[in-house]
Design an enzyme around this catalytic site. Structure first.
Site, PDB file in Angstrom:
ATOM      1  N   GLY A  46       0.701  -1.130   0.078  1.00 26.94           N
ATOM      2  CA  GLY A  46      -0.102   0.091   0.017  1.00 26.94           C
ATOM      3  C   GLY A  46       0.778   1.274   0.076  1.00 26.94           C
ATOM      4  N   GLN A  51       2.907   9.876   1.311  1.00 28.71           N
ATOM      5  CA  GLN A  51       4.150   9.294   1.576  1.00 28.71           C
ATOM      6  C   GLN A  51       5.336   9.636   0.190  1.00 28.71           C
ATOM      7  OE1 GLN A  51       2.580   5.228   2.129  1.00 28.71           O
ATOM      8  NE2 GLN A  51       4.444   4.875   3.322  1.00 28.71           N
ATOM      9  N   CYS A  91       5.504  -0.386   6.772  1.00 28.44           N
ATOM     10  CA  CYS A  91       5.210   0.771   6.309  1.00 28.44           C
ATOM     11  C   CYS A  91       6.560   0.946   5.508  1.00 28.44           C
ATOM     12  CB  CYS A  91       5.099   1.937   7.297  1.00 28.44           C
ATOM     13  SG  CYS A  91       4.623   3.542   6.327  1.00 28.44           S
ATOM     14  N   LEU A  92       6.216   1.497   4.158  1.00 22.56           N
ATOM     15  CA  LEU A  92       7.413   1.903   3.162  1.00 22.56           C
ATOM     16  C   LEU A  92       8.067   3.031   3.739  1.00 22.56           C
ATOM     17  CD1 LEU A  92       5.884   1.287  -0.419  1.00 22.56           C
ATOM     18  CD2 LEU A  92       7.634  -0.277   0.838  1.00 22.56           C
ATOM     19  N   HIS A 133      -4.694   1.810   7.615  1.00 25.61           N
ATOM     20  CA  HIS A 133      -3.016   2.304   7.580  1.00 25.61           C
ATOM     21  C   HIS A 133      -2.806   3.491   6.551  1.00 25.61           C
ATOM     22  CE1 HIS A 133       1.183   1.501   7.818  1.00 25.61           C
ATOM     23  NE2 HIS A 133       1.080   2.280   6.869  1.00 25.61           N
ATOM     24  N   GLU A 134      -3.266   3.183   5.288  1.00 22.62           N
ATOM     25  CA  GLU A 134      -3.089   4.263   4.179  1.00 22.62           C
ATOM     26  C   GLU A 134      -4.035   5.285   4.494  1.00 22.62           C
ATOM     27  OE1 GLU A 134      -0.553   3.710   2.692  1.00 22.62           O
ATOM     28  OE2 GLU A 134      -0.473   1.625   3.119  1.00 22.62           O
ATOM     29  N   HIS A 137      -2.402   7.751   6.711  1.00 19.46           N
ATOM     30  CA  HIS A 137      -1.247   8.537   6.189  1.00 19.46           C
ATOM     31  C   HIS A 137      -2.007  10.029   5.604  1.00 19.46           C
ATOM     32  CE1 HIS A 137       2.317   6.203   6.188  1.00 19.46           C
ATOM     33  NE2 HIS A 137       1.598   5.266   5.544  1.00 19.46           N
TER      34      HIS A 137
HETATM   35 NI    NI Z   1       2.485   3.400   5.655  1.00 18.16          NI
END
Ligand code: NI
Length: 167
Positions: A46, A51, A91-92, A133-134, A137
């Protein structure tokens, strides 16, 4: 299409609030394409526009094993949530950090696709957790912020060490 660079926690830009998309144009389609490419290349399941330092309400998700089930959510809104899930998250923006956060097990989400077509998605398990989660963000929230201050300090120290090593 192009690979976008992903902001690393603790970058202050990860805490910006994303604005709703009002124009569904070529620029948006290009952003969605680049975000999907960036997510698959990372690899991740995701990615939120926040991000990649674009503060619009756009997320891409693909939790499938074959990486062939891209879900694009523009202006997502959770209209129903139930149950409790405790799937470990990564998470990236925080490579190497995995923690469990309490989330709803099932969500019903209303959103638009990149063409401006509205749809409703019912998700459960990993997909539901990933969407939550996304969406966090987009509100400027990173998953580790649900953890204790002490744990967050440890995570920041670990990430700082990683950065020094890679420098
Ligand atoms: Ni994330």
């Amino acid at each position: 299409m192009a690979l976008l660079s992903i902001l690393r926690y603790p970058d202050a830009r990860l805490h910006k609030l994303a604005a709703p998309v009002t124009v569904f144009d070529e620029q948006l389609k290009c952003l969605v394409g680049d975000m999907a490419e960036t997510m698959y290349a990372a690899p991740g399941i995701g990615l939120a526009a926040t991000q990649v330092d674009v503060h619009k309400q756009v997320i891409v998700v693909d939790v499938s094993e074959r990486r062939d089930s891209l879900v694009v959510l523009v202006n997502p809104d959770i209209v129903e949530a139930s149950g409790v899930s405790d799937i470990e998250e990564g998470c990236l923006s925080l490579p190497g950090i995995y923690e469990t956060v309490e989330r709803a097990e099932r969500v019903k989400v209303r959103a638009y696709d990149q063409n401006g077509t509205p749809f409703t998605l019912e998700a459960q398990g990993l997909l539901a957790v990933c969407i939550q989660h996304e969406m966090d963000h987009l509100k400027g929230r990173v998953f580790v912020e649900y953890l204790s201050q002490l744990k967050q300090q440890r995570i920041r120290a670990k990430l700082a060490k990683q950065l020094r090593k890679s420098a």
